[in-house]
Motif scaffolding. Structure first.
Motif, mmCIF file in Angstrom:
data_model
loop_
_atom_site.group_PDB
_atom_site.id
_atom_site.type_symbol
_atom_site.label_atom_id
_atom_site.label_comp_id
_atom_site.label_asym_id
_atom_site.label_seq_id
_atom_site.Cartn_x
_atom_site.Cartn_y
_atom_site.Cartn_z
ATOM 1 N N ILE A 47 5.369 66.200 72.849
ATOM 2 C CA ILE A 47 4.229 65.566 72.167
ATOM 3 C C ILE A 47 3.966 64.194 72.789
ATOM 4 C CG2 ILE A 47 4.660 66.801 69.986
ATOM 5 C CD1 ILE A 47 5.833 64.128 68.905
ATOM 6 N N PRO A 48 2.810 63.616 72.506
ATOM 7 C CA PRO A 48 2.547 62.290 73.078
ATOM 8 C C PRO A 48 3.432 61.223 72.419
ATOM 9 C CG PRO A 48 0.507 63.328 72.269
ATOM 10 C CD PRO A 48 1.657 64.124 71.746
ATOM 11 N N ASP A 49 3.642 60.184 73.129
ATOM 12 C CA ASP A 49 4.333 59.003 72.626
ATOM 13 C C ASP A 49 3.371 58.304 71.651
ATOM 14 O OD1 ASP A 49 5.345 56.453 72.302
ATOM 15 O OD2 ASP A 49 5.893 56.211 74.420
ATOM 16 N N MET A 50 3.772 58.151 70.396
ATOM 17 C CA MET A 50 2.844 57.612 69.390
ATOM 18 C C MET A 50 3.120 56.157 69.043
ATOM 19 S SD MET A 50 2.418 60.947 66.962
ATOM 20 C CE MET A 50 2.061 62.559 67.701
ATOM 21 N N ASN A 51 3.875 55.490 69.895
ATOM 22 C CA ASN A 51 4.225 54.098 69.626
ATOM 23 C C ASN A 51 3.019 53.200 69.396
ATOM 24 O OD1 ASN A 51 6.760 53.003 69.262
ATOM 25 N ND2 ASN A 51 7.362 53.686 71.331
ATOM 26 N N TYR A 52 1.974 53.420 70.201
ATOM 27 C CA TYR A 52 0.784 52.582 70.080
ATOM 28 C C TYR A 52 0.179 52.714 68.686
ATOM 29 C CZ TYR A 52 -3.602 50.309 71.208
ATOM 30 O OH TYR A 52 -4.672 49.458 71.213
ATOM 31 N N ILE A 53 0.203 53.923 68.171
ATOM 32 C CA ILE A 53 -0.356 54.160 66.840
ATOM 33 C C ILE A 53 0.527 53.515 65.770
ATOM 34 C CG2 ILE A 53 -0.876 55.974 65.141
ATOM 35 C CD1 ILE A 53 -1.729 57.727 67.542
ATOM 36 N N LYS A 54 1.820 53.652 65.932
ATOM 37 C CA LYS A 54 2.766 53.020 65.000
ATOM 38 C C LYS A 54 2.518 51.518 64.928
ATOM 39 C CE LYS A 54 6.792 55.616 65.906
ATOM 40 N NZ LYS A 54 8.207 55.673 66.308
ATOM 41 N N GLN A 55 2.341 50.916 66.096
ATOM 42 C CA GLN A 55 2.211 49.455 66.145
ATOM 43 C C GLN A 55 0.894 48.957 65.544
ATOM 44 O OE1 GLN A 55 2.877 48.831 70.270
ATOM 45 N NE2 GLN A 55 5.062 49.263 70.084
ATOM 46 N N ASN A 56 -0.088 49.860 65.460
ATOM 47 C CA ASN A 56 -1.395 49.445 64.927
ATOM 48 C C ASN A 56 -1.735 50.233 63.662
ATOM 49 O OD1 ASN A 56 -2.614 47.618 67.164
ATOM 50 N ND2 ASN A 56 -1.730 49.362 68.255
ATOM 51 N N ARG A 57 -0.658 50.679 63.008
ATOM 52 C CA ARG A 57 -0.782 51.640 61.909
ATOM 53 C C ARG A 57 -1.887 51.296 60.909
ATOM 54 N NH1 ARG A 57 4.742 52.113 60.264
ATOM 55 N NH2 ARG A 57 5.008 54.027 61.474
ATOM 56 N N LEU A 409 -14.574 55.200 85.566
ATOM 57 C CA LEU A 409 -13.297 54.591 85.220
ATOM 58 C C LEU A 409 -12.224 55.666 85.176
ATOM 59 C CD1 LEU A 409 -14.728 52.275 82.436
ATOM 60 C CD2 LEU A 409 -14.227 51.679 84.814
ATOM 61 N N LEU A 410 -11.345 55.613 86.170
ATOM 62 C CA LEU A 410 -10.311 56.622 86.288
ATOM 63 C C LEU A 410 -9.052 56.085 85.616
ATOM 64 C CD1 LEU A 410 -9.903 58.557 89.619
ATOM 65 C CD2 LEU A 410 -8.399 58.730 87.652
ATOM 66 N N ALA A 411 -8.899 56.412 84.348
ATOM 67 C CA ALA A 411 -7.753 55.891 83.591
ATOM 68 C C ALA A 411 -6.736 57.001 83.362
ATOM 69 C CB ALA A 411 -8.220 55.334 82.248
ATOM 70 N N GLU A 412 -5.474 56.626 83.310
ATOM 71 C CA GLU A 412 -4.443 57.572 82.910
ATOM 72 C C GLU A 412 -3.877 57.122 81.555
ATOM 73 O OE1 GLU A 412 -1.994 59.776 85.941
ATOM 74 O OE2 GLU A 412 -2.246 57.885 86.988
ATOM 75 N N ASN A 413 -3.033 57.980 80.985
ATOM 76 C CA ASN A 413 -2.408 57.651 79.700
ATOM 77 C C ASN A 413 -1.838 56.229 79.732
ATOM 78 O OD1 ASN A 413 -2.869 60.307 78.982
ATOM 79 N ND2 ASN A 413 -0.810 60.974 79.563
ATOM 80 N N GLY A 414 -2.139 55.463 78.707
ATOM 81 C CA GLY A 414 -1.584 54.117 78.619
ATOM 82 C C GLY A 414 -2.461 53.060 79.276
ATOM 83 N N PHE A 430 -0.112 49.907 79.252
ATOM 84 C CA PHE A 430 1.232 49.819 78.674
ATOM 85 C C PHE A 430 1.946 51.122 78.993
ATOM 86 C CE2 PHE A 430 -1.663 51.629 75.632
ATOM 87 C CZ PHE A 430 -0.960 52.677 75.037
ATOM 88 N N PHE A 431 3.264 51.110 78.866
ATOM 89 C CA PHE A 431 3.995 52.328 79.163
ATOM 90 C C PHE A 431 3.907 53.281 77.981
ATOM 91 C CE2 PHE A 431 7.647 55.112 78.903
ATOM 92 C CZ PHE A 431 7.504 55.779 80.109
ATOM 93 N N THR A 432 3.436 54.493 78.242
ATOM 94 C CA THR A 432 3.463 55.509 77.201
ATOM 95 C C THR A 432 3.971 56.801 77.826
ATOM 96 O OG1 THR A 432 2.201 56.588 75.447
ATOM 97 C CG2 THR A 432 1.000 56.122 77.487
ATOM 98 N N GLY A 433 5.054 57.285 77.297
ATOM 99 C CA GLY A 433 5.697 58.450 77.903
ATOM 100 C C GLY A 433 5.353 59.714 77.160
ATOM 101 N N LYS A 434 6.229 60.691 77.306
ATOM 102 C CA LYS A 434 6.100 61.925 76.552
ATOM 103 C C LYS A 434 7.339 62.002 75.671
ATOM 104 C CE LYS A 434 3.766 64.683 80.110
ATOM 105 N NZ LYS A 434 3.631 63.731 81.212
ATOM 106 N N VAL A 435 7.185 62.601 74.511
ATOM 107 C CA VAL A 435 8.332 62.725 73.618
ATOM 108 C C VAL A 435 8.750 64.184 73.566
ATOM 109 C CG1 VAL A 435 9.140 62.408 71.253
ATOM 110 C CG2 VAL A 435 7.615 60.718 72.299
ATOM 111 N N LEU A 436 10.016 64.437 73.873
ATOM 112 C CA LEU A 436 10.506 65.816 73.900
ATOM 113 C C LEU A 436 11.066 66.195 72.530
ATOM 114 C CD1 LEU A 436 12.358 65.870 77.341
ATOM 115 C CD2 LEU A 436 9.936 65.871 76.831
ATOM 116 N N ILE A 437 10.680 67.361 72.068
ATOM 117 C CA ILE A 437 11.151 67.842 70.778
ATOM 118 C C ILE A 437 12.146 68.974 71.018
ATOM 119 C CG2 ILE A 437 10.472 68.792 68.543
ATOM 120 C CD1 ILE A 437 9.089 66.163 69.112
ATOM 121 N N ASP A 438 13.357 68.806 70.528
ATOM 122 C CA ASP A 438 14.357 69.864 70.639
ATOM 123 C C ASP A 438 14.963 70.035 69.255
ATOM 124 O OD1 ASP A 438 16.368 71.622 71.221
ATOM 125 O OD2 ASP A 438 17.495 70.266 72.508
#
Lengths: 550, 550
Positions: A47-57, A409-414, A430-438
């Motif tokens: 899943i996507p890294d949701m840190n940005y959303i957490k920080q601006n909840r 505008l060629l933007a990538e995630n983050g 900013f750095f935004t990774g992927k979150v692995l679910i196991d």
């Protein structure tokens, strides 16, 4: 300043998620997942890294969903843990979402679930959002026209342009044109199929091919497809009806999806046409059409069970015709090929994408992508939904259509794209990774755990157990050697016996008087066993020596 | 009776190997390998099961090779361990083989290595074999016309039909026609591309596309391709020469292959056109063409190193154009995509199969396959080189061309096709598997070892160490818990601490007076820890408890 913040889907296919933010108002578009890549051993999904959303909840006012595919809604349960806000989608999308959440025992207050019809509008803080019907392989998809304080932004969602789609489900080109006339600040458009020239084949052509293939067949017709492909399902129903075949839906996801579509009136199923799977042997084979799942080779799905002969009600016969009406998704080819080979071995005829035009992509090809740009006439262009190569090629395409290079505008995630009175640009990253679910673990499986799994998977594991008398240094247990995934012990098990001699030599050499003796032995054992196995069998198992002092 | 015994390649793509046998005479056609499938964790490659050859060792008179691809020659070192007989192939094929054997320190008596030119014949016992030139992606390929006491059998090898190939390297349609006129008992024909309608694109078309793409480029041209694609390499050389670019060969396999082709006169390289990689910065970028390897995304190959910026001499620049002139082989797509994305990120332009016609398959499409049947007019038809689906589709194609259904023999590996005065049929079958090679281990990695590796790879491993006093049953060491690939210990490590409590409870419960106590504890520990981890984190690691009595 308007900030557009991609959190997933700009730099990969799948995992789509994006934030729109203006001062204290923000909302999320889509919350998708991705299936793990080969190297992500044991991972269930990503899943996507949701840190940005957490920080601006506190800013978030809602979640807007474009359609019901897993790469747009699959991460929703995780997003809902971070923000508890209203969710907006079309009736089919919302029904699928409700179903999915309930299956996971996540009950979400009904008043937060909102169904929006295309051309309806929705106000979230400073944002005024209009849903625009788009045609896609999942039914009831939409794009969005988002009015913001700095101008209108159009987000296509996943789309193609087809004029012969299910009633009222064709892409609303007029609305996109209207946006273009009103003035579009920026267009965000689906890049998935930018490598393909021309136009997607029409659904009508696929329908004609299906009709031709099924005509005059003596056995049963079995069609494998994606559960959300309601328009394809409708086509099969129509063909079945016209040639006097009853329809059976088989497979949990397809039954769910068809039930939702029936309830919404998206599927027209004449009275008496559908029969139950248990009746499959009660009527002649040439009066049966079965619509089922598993066209990606999923080993537990109905088609795989038919292919291996383990399906409870459906045993493949000589005259059966199996049609795989879906794409060979990269990574699934071998599993799909296995099913095809097995079905052929059972004597069925098998029709699939590589040998017949029985599928059409849900994503626009180059000419359709150009049309979208022409319709909306955006000032700025941002390619979305694709790996970097797709985004790059889509950027070039936009340039060909006349968007000035500096406005692409060629933007990538983050990478945050900002728009204000000075225009648009990448304003921050900013750095935004992927979150692995196991299993229940969210994000704890990272590089180091995967590396350990990789090492274990390649040449297995050798464990050495020994116990020494703490005082005398004499061996009181072992050496015992246990291996897993290393060698087949009845064939090459002598290697392990011989390894004991290597160990005993080390113990003898490092006498009881050597300081920190057990540790010394352990280090030497690691090194010498690695060398020994490398020399004898050229393998490099993980070596774990347990040397106890008791 | 003539026996044709397929040992590999009839039931899969790759791993080609077949035995021709008549009374006491036998020979082998090809000895190929296959790269491991995803589930074959840690396996290096796969070769055919050679048991049949071992059991009939004394009959073998020779090995005949059709061309120099790994799926036809890769298992040769293993075959040579079983039978030490002469090897026959065309000059390029034999040079590659010699090189390969020497690399592996296998020196094979020079008098056993025979170069045969197309239209030359070779006598092996009762068999009279003629080499027939075929065009394929590897240069210097041949098919075989095999005269046997019961009639002539034609084996196409891997082929396509192209009339604009390198000088004298086009498929010798006349010779195949001549066979047809003489009377062909059976045709064995390459099924790889039977799913594709029409004809393969011509090499000339690819050449024109390459010319167009490279015209007027300001930076360097970097072409990635297969080392054995000598005709493609020649095309690039010719284009480079015509636009005033020097040529650099980079990558070990391509350098080897080009040197062989130069020595044989298969490559025409004008004096002074080739320069050394060390000169790459000495001349202007628009005067350089680099021919290199790694177009399948191989992580250690030259292209991958350019993409990640770790290539010693070649740093990708803004104006560089990289052309991947080869197929995306299923299974390699993600690795190839990664290279493309990385190259785009470095600013290069990248041209690849999906966006431009810069590659053509080496295997015949449907119309070419039909032509081969028409030319040879065989009585019997046996599709070879393909998965079951390819063999099935090729059988159907042959029926369309007029071969009677009962004369089409659809055999898989291990099914012996026999021909005698009563005609041809499947006369016998035996089990023949695949042999997995892992390091020096040949065939010892089988189902059980792979299953252990799979289990270890999915959720890792938890080891419990404890020692009990043999007499009192008191714990004298542990419990110590060690995990690998299970959880990231700084995030979820508390799980392991808590697991210790689970263990101590078990020990307490199963008192010192319980018979066979340690074993009881071990069993309970397995069960309870499995439950505990499943409940807490929904993962199922391999659990290995080591309970020592000292």
């Amino acid at each position: 300043m308007l900030k557009i913040v991609p959190l997933g889907g700009l730099g990969e296919i799948g995992l789509n998620m994006m934030v729109f933010e203006y001062q204290d108002s923000a909302f999320v578009i889509d919350a998708g997942l991705m299936f793990p890549e080969d190297y992500m051993l044991g991972v269930d999904y990503v899943i996507p890294d949701m840190n940005y959303i957490k920080q601006n909840r506190s800013k978030f006012l809602g979640i807007v969903l474009t359609h019901a595919h897993e790469d747009h809604i699959g991460a929703l349960p995780f997003l809902l843990k971070e923000i508890s806000v209203p969710i907006f989608g079309t009736p089919f999308t919302m029904s699928v979402v409700r179903n999915k959440l309930e299956e996971q025992n996540l009950f979400f207050a009904a008043e937060l679930m909102h169904e929006i019809i295309p051309r309806e509008r929705l106000r979230l803080g400073v944002f005024d959002i209009e849903f625009i019907r788009v045609c896609h392989s999942a039914v009831d998809g939409v794009g969005l026209a988002i009015k913001t304080p700095v101008g209108m932004v159009v987000h296509t969602g996943d789309f193609k342009i087809s004029h012969t789609f299910l009633d009222h489900m064709a892409t609303d080109v007029n609305k996109f044109a209207q946006c273009g006339e009103q003035g579009v600040l920026a267009l965000l458009s689906d890049s998935t199929n930018v490598e393909k020239e021309g136009y997607t084949a029409t659904d009508q052509e696929v329908g004609e091919t299906l009709t031709r293939i099924t005509a005059g067949r003596k056995g049963r017709i079995i069609v494998g497809l994606f559960a959300s492909s309601i328009s394809r399902i409708q086509q099969v129903i129509d063909i079945a009806e016209s040639v006097g075949r009853k329809v059976i839906f088989n497979g949990r996801s397809i039954e769910t999806s068809v039930n939702i579509a029936k309830a919404l009136g998206y599927i027209k199923l004449p009275e008496g046409l559908e029969i139950d799977i248990e009746q499959v042997n009660d009527i002649p084979d040439d009066q049966i059409a079965i619509i089922t799942t598993g066209s990606q080779g999923e080993p537990m799905a109905a088609l795989a069970r038919m292919a291996t002969g383990t399906h409870k009600q459906i045993k493949i016969k000589q005259e059966d015709t199996v049609i795989l009406s879906s794409k060979f998704i990269p990574g699934n080819e071998k599993a799909i090929a296995k099913i095809i080979n097995d079905l052929y071995r059972r004597g069925a005829d098998v029709i699939y994408e590589k040998i017949s035009e029985i599928h059409v992509s849900g994503h626009a090809f180059q000419e359709e992508l150009k049309l979208m740009i022409s319709l909306t006439k955006p000032k700025y262009f941002i390619p979305i939904h694709g790996e970097y190569r797709h985004l790059t090629l889509h950027a070039r395409l936009a340039e060909q259509v006349g968007i000035p290079k500096e406005n692409i505008l060629l933007a990538e995630n983050g990478q945050i794209v900002g728009f204000d009175s000075n225009g648009g640009r990448i304003v921050d990253s900013f750095f935004t990774g992927k979150v692995l679910i196991d299993g229940k673990g969210v994000g704890d499986v990272g590089r180091s755990v995967l590396k350990e799994r990789r090492n274990l998977s390649e040449d297995g594991l050798v464990i050495v157990n020994m116990a020494f008398d703490e005082e005398t240094g004499v061996i009181v247990y072992g050496p015992e050697i246990v291996s897993r995934g290393f060698v087949f012990e009845t064939e090459t098990g002598h290697l392990l016996e011989d390894a004991k001699c290597v160990i005993l030599e080390i113990v003898e050499e490092i006498g009881a008087d050597v300081p920190d003796r057990v540790n010394e032995i352990r280090l030497r054992m690691q090194r010498d066993l690695r060398k020994y196995f490398s020399f004898t069998i050229r393998r490099h198992p993980v070596i774990l020596p347990f040397l106890l002092e008791v």
